[in-house]
Design an enzyme around this catalytic site. Structure first.
Site, PDB file in Angstrom:
ATOM      1  N   ALA A   8      -3.253  -6.174  -6.622  1.00 19.92           N
ATOM      2  CA  ALA A   8      -3.025  -6.395  -8.058  1.00 19.92           C
ATOM      3  C   ALA A   8      -3.971  -5.537  -8.899  1.00 19.92           C
ATOM      4  O   ALA A   8      -4.347  -5.907 -10.017  1.00 19.92           O
ATOM      5  CB  ALA A   8      -3.137  -7.871  -8.458  1.00 19.92           C
ATOM      6  N   GLY A  47       1.683   1.973  -5.456  1.00 21.45           N
ATOM      7  CA  GLY A  47       2.673   1.315  -6.305  1.00 21.45           C
ATOM      8  C   GLY A  47       1.963   0.221  -7.073  1.00 21.45           C
ATOM      9  O   GLY A  47       1.568  -0.777  -6.491  1.00 21.45           O
ATOM     10  N   THR A  53       1.901  -2.482 -10.147  1.00 16.06           N
ATOM     11  CA  THR A  53       2.819  -3.223 -11.014  1.00 16.06           C
ATOM     12  C   THR A  53       2.075  -3.812 -12.202  1.00 16.06           C
ATOM     13  O   THR A  53       0.998  -4.385 -12.046  1.00 16.06           O
ATOM     14  CB  THR A  53       3.479  -4.373 -10.220  1.00 16.06           C
ATOM     15  OG1 THR A  53       3.860  -3.882  -8.952  1.00 16.06           O
ATOM     16  CG2 THR A  53       4.679  -4.940 -10.946  1.00 16.06           C
ATOM     17  N   GLN A  67      -4.617   2.274  -3.161  1.00 21.46           N
ATOM     18  CA  GLN A  67      -4.792   1.695  -1.824  1.00 21.46           C
ATOM     19  C   GLN A  67      -5.961   0.684  -1.862  1.00 21.46           C
ATOM     20  O   GLN A  67      -6.179   0.080  -2.891  1.00 21.46           O
ATOM     21  CB  GLN A  67      -5.024   2.792  -0.767  1.00 21.46           C
ATOM     22  CG  GLN A  67      -3.801   3.643  -0.469  1.00 21.46           C
ATOM     23  CD  GLN A  67      -3.566   4.758  -1.476  1.00 21.46           C
ATOM     24  OE1 GLN A  67      -4.443   5.567  -1.708  1.00 21.46           O
ATOM     25  NE2 GLN A  67      -2.395   4.809  -2.056  1.00 21.46           N
TER      26      GLN A  67
HETATM   27  P1  GDP Z   1      -1.514  -2.922  -6.646  1.00 22.75           P
HETATM   28  O1  GDP Z   1      -0.952  -1.873  -5.757  1.00 22.75           O
HETATM   29  O2  GDP Z   1      -2.883  -3.336  -6.226  1.00 22.75           O
HETATM   30  O3  GDP Z   1      -1.472  -2.568  -8.108  1.00 22.75           O
HETATM   31  O4  GDP Z   1      -0.578  -4.218  -6.463  1.00 22.75           O
HETATM   32  P2  GDP Z   1       1.039  -4.233  -6.430  1.00 22.75           P
HETATM   33  O5  GDP Z   1       1.549  -4.071  -7.802  1.00 22.75           O
HETATM   34  O6  GDP Z   1       1.561  -3.326  -5.380  1.00 22.75           O
HETATM   35  O7  GDP Z   1       1.279  -5.691  -5.863  1.00 22.75           O
HETATM   36  C1  GDP Z   1       0.837  -6.824  -6.537  1.00 22.75           C
HETATM   37  C2  GDP Z   1       2.068  -7.706  -6.863  1.00 22.75           C
HETATM   38  O8  GDP Z   1       1.629  -8.978  -7.277  1.00 22.75           O
HETATM   39  C3  GDP Z   1       2.886  -7.168  -8.023  1.00 22.75           C
HETATM   40  O9  GDP Z   1       4.230  -7.514  -7.822  1.00 22.75           O
HETATM   41  C4  GDP Z   1       2.325  -7.911  -9.236  1.00 22.75           C
HETATM   42  O10 GDP Z   1       3.251  -8.022 -10.299  1.00 22.75           O
HETATM   43  C5  GDP Z   1       2.031  -9.238  -8.622  1.00 22.75           C
HETATM   44  N1  GDP Z   1       0.903  -9.987  -9.194  1.00 22.75           N
HETATM   45  C6  GDP Z   1      -0.248  -9.517  -9.741  1.00 22.75           C
HETATM   46  N2  GDP Z   1      -1.079 -10.533 -10.015  1.00 22.75           N
HETATM   47  C7  GDP Z   1      -0.447 -11.667  -9.647  1.00 22.75           C
HETATM   48  C8  GDP Z   1      -0.790 -13.039  -9.649  1.00 22.75           C
HETATM   49  O11 GDP Z   1      -1.894 -13.432 -10.020  1.00 22.75           O
HETATM   50  N3  GDP Z   1       0.139 -13.915  -9.168  1.00 22.75           N
HETATM   51  C9  GDP Z   1       1.349 -13.522  -8.700  1.00 22.75           C
HETATM   52  N4  GDP Z   1       2.184 -14.439  -8.262  1.00 22.75           N
HETATM   53  N5  GDP Z   1       1.705 -12.227  -8.675  1.00 22.75           N
HETATM   54  C10 GDP Z   1       0.815 -11.318  -9.125  1.00 22.75           C
HETATM   55  P1  IMO Z   2      -1.463   0.637  -3.551  1.00 25.68           P
HETATM   56  O1  IMO Z   2      -2.224   1.593  -4.430  1.00 25.68           O
HETATM   57  C1  IMO Z   2      -0.492  -0.759   0.473  1.00 25.68           C
HETATM   58  C2  IMO Z   2      -0.532   2.257   3.651  1.00 25.68           C
HETATM   59  C3  IMO Z   2       0.803   2.565   4.310  1.00 25.68           C
HETATM   60  C4  IMO Z   2       0.327   2.906   5.717  1.00 25.68           C
HETATM   61  C5  IMO Z   2      -0.986   3.644   5.462  1.00 25.68           C
HETATM   62  C6  IMO Z   2      -0.877   5.157   5.451  1.00 25.68           C
HETATM   63  O2  IMO Z   2      -0.160   0.218  -4.100  1.00 25.68           O
HETATM   64  O3  IMO Z   2      -2.346  -0.489  -3.136  1.00 25.68           O
HETATM   65  P2  IMO Z   2       0.114   6.898   3.703  1.00 25.68           P
HETATM   66  O4  IMO Z   2       1.495   7.081   3.186  1.00 25.68           O
HETATM   67  O5  IMO Z   2      -0.906   6.662   2.651  1.00 25.68           O
HETATM   68  O6  IMO Z   2      -0.309   7.999   4.644  1.00 25.68           O
HETATM   69  O7  IMO Z   2       0.203   5.560   4.616  1.00 25.68           O
HETATM   70  O8  IMO Z   2      -1.443   3.208   4.187  1.00 25.68           O
HETATM   71  N1  IMO Z   2      -0.554   2.398   2.177  1.00 25.68           N
HETATM   72  C7  IMO Z   2      -0.551   1.371   1.326  1.00 25.68           C
HETATM   73  N2  IMO Z   2      -0.459   0.046   1.559  1.00 25.68           N
HETATM   74  N3  IMO Z   2      -0.663  -0.296  -0.793  1.00 25.68           N
HETATM   75  C8  IMO Z   2      -0.791   1.040  -1.033  1.00 25.68           C
HETATM   76  O9  IMO Z   2      -1.086   1.526  -2.253  1.00 25.68           O
HETATM   77  C9  IMO Z   2      -0.688   1.934   0.051  1.00 25.68           C
HETATM   78  N4  IMO Z   2      -0.734   3.283   0.164  1.00 25.68           N
HETATM   79  C10 IMO Z   2      -0.669   3.548   1.467  1.00 25.68           C
HETATM   80  O10 IMO Z   2       1.655   1.441   4.306  1.00 25.68           O
HETATM   81  O11 IMO Z   2       0.024   1.733   6.430  1.00 25.68           O
HETATM   82 MG    MG Z   3       0.765  -1.533  -4.602  1.00 24.55          MG
END
Ligand code: GDP
Ligand code: IMO
Ligand code: MG
Length: 428
Positions: free
Chosen positions: A15, A40, A42, A226
């Site tokens: 998150a 990715g 969000t 990551q």
């Molecule tokens: P990031 O890569 O660290 O930015 O995290 P992501 O966006 O890949 O994944 C986090 C997910 O959890 C997203 O779908 C957010 O919208 C959601 N999220 C963030 N904070 C919370 C929370 O406190 N509760 C819930 N249920 N979802 C959350």
């Molecule tokens: P955010 O920023 C979760 C993981 C991949 C794989 C490994 C190597 O959203 O937290 P790569 O394509 O980087 O060579 O893959 O790292 N990985 C992530 N897992 N969140 C990410 O980014 C990731 N970026 C890479 O799933 O295991």
């Molecule tokens: Mg992510």
């Protein structure tokens, strides 16, 4: 100190995007400094959901300059696709974007080679995001056949490089997969030169820009991608990404001295997730893990893969917080744990009868580590509308306190839902 940093303390998806967005209001420049479109992030507010991959999360706010620093690897096609989607959605954001001429370019051969290598690994595949991240970083470190953004925007020099590289790479690709794709140098030159024309106005010496900004007192916010456990040097190698995704990467990736970071914030989920291969001591490959996956909607933002779920691992998060010099921790997605009679937090590992609180360096040891679990009472209430720590159920308060004690850092924010508003700030 004018600079703040947000990094993930687990295997990504903690998150970070939500927390960076929350903090952006108080900052003027948001910087991505490592990784690429494997991330990715969000962000949810005003009923809208944004998914950022390569663009810094700051791009959503008009008062902010968004910087992609030298340590990032950039697929120009993915960058423009993401930018165009925002523009189409009404965000007039191109002039708020700055890209380092030192950043490296992901080219088609990087994606093709990664696909062939991952396929050849069978059951021990890393499970990468297939974005050409690792193969591009390998080229950068090897210094052979690497292309930087500064080269991409020089039309003739770029074309010359592509013509030299394509036959060389095609040979390797044909060996890896004789039935694989055949590249067309002219087509690549055309496509990438078209991208370069659009990127050119955004390309700058971001290092000088950030150092000047720092000296003039501007507020910088570094957005980690990551998580620490995916760091190529300090993570669970080889099941990691190819950049320094712990706090250690901020300085090298951005060119901004580490001492400029006055506030290092580490984000951890209230439990643990992992996408792709590699050891995961607290993994719950059972109905409890599935319950967490369903409640937390734990499916990858980038690839849609189901995320592996498990209990909070404070051996791993404590390690991450220590190597990154974290000042305070965000406990995110606490709401997902509502409705469990009993919860567990891992406080140590038992590796062949030896109990330790240190993360082993070898994946083989991590793979056999048995989590030593501390049982904690669960709570049944929906907490998504709670906004003050003292209004959380007592068991949830206790859970956060135990997590903070075991991680060894104070908790500054508890997140109870994806929306900006669903946030509990804890005064220090
Ligand atoms: P990031 O890569 O660290 O930015 O995290 P992501 O966006 O890949 O994944 C986090 C997910 O959890 C997203 O779908 C957010 O919208 C959601 N999220 C963030 N904070 C919370 C929370 O406190 N509760 C819930 N249920 N979802 C959350
Ligand atoms: P955010 O920023 C979760 C993981 C991949 C794989 C490994 C190597 O959203 O937290 P790569 O394509 O980087 O060579 O893959 O790292 N990985 C992530 N897992 N969140 C990410 O980014 C990731 N970026 C890479 O799933 O295991
Ligand atoms: Mg992510």
């Amino acid at each position: 100190m004018p600079a703040t940093s947000v990094i993930g303390l687990q295997w990504g998806d903690e998150a970070k995007g939500k927390i960076v967005d929350l903090l952006t209001e108080q900052h003027e420049i948001v910087i991505r400094y490592q990784g690429g479109n494997n991330a990715g992030h969000t962000v949810k507010f005003d009923g809208k959901t944004y998914k950022l991959s390569l663009l810094p999360t700051g791009i959503l706010q008009s008062h902010v300059k968004s910087v992609i620093a030298p340590g990032v690897v950039i697929d120009p096609r993915a960058f423009l696709k993401e930018l165009d989607a925002l523009i189409a959605g009404g965000e007039d954001c191109a002039d708020r974007m700055m890209i380092s001429d030192r950043a490296h370019v992901i080219c088609p051969w990087h994606l093709l080679e990664e696909a062939a290598l991952e396929a050849s690994r069978g059951g021990s595949a890393i499970g990468t995001t297939m974005r050409g991240i690792g193969t591009c970083y390998r080229e950068k470190v090897g210094r052979f056949h690497a292309i930087r953004i500064g080269d991409l925007i020089q039309k003739d020099a770029f074309a010359e490089k592509v013509r030299e590289i394509v036959p060389f790479k095609q040979n390797i690709l044909n060996t890896l997969n004789p039935d694989g794709a055949q590249m067309d140098a002219d087509q690549i030159i055309d496509e990438y030169s078209g991208c370069a024309d659009r990127l050119r106005p955004m390309v700058a010496d971001t290092t000088a820009y950030l150092l000047d900004a720092l000296e003039s007192g501007k507020k910088l916010l570094f957005e980690g991608a990551q998580g620490c456990l995916l760091d190529v040097d300090h993570g669970t190698f080889p099941y990691v990404t190819s950049s320094n995704s712990s706090g250690c990467g901020i300085h090298s990736g951005s060119g901004v001295p580490a001492r400029a970071i006055g506030n290092m914030i580490g984000v951890a989920k209230a439990y643990t997730t992992r996408v792709g291969g590699g050891p995961f001591p607290t993994e719950l490959d059972n109905e409890i893990g599935q319950k967490i996956r369903d409640a937390g909607n734990e499916y990858g933002t980038v690839t849609g893969r189901p995320r592996r779920c498990g209990w909070l691992d404070t051996v791993a998060t404590r390690y991450s917080a220590r190597i990154s010099g974290v000042d305070s921790v965000v406990i995110a997605l606490l709401d997902v744990l509502s409705g469990f009679e009993e919860l567990n937090i891992c406080e140590a590992y038992d590796i062949n009868g030896k109990v330790t609180r240190d993360l082993p360096s070898r994946c083989e040891d991590l793979a056999i580590a048995k989590p030593v679990l501390r049982r904690i009472a669960g709570w049944s209430e929906d907490i998504t509308n709670v906004r003050r720590f003292e209004d959380l159920p007592v068991a949830a308060q206790e859970y956060v306190k135990v997590a903070a004690e075991l991680i060894g850092r104070p908790v500054s924010i508890v997140s109870v839902g994806p929306d900006r508003e669903q946030t509990i700030h804890i005064a220090s």
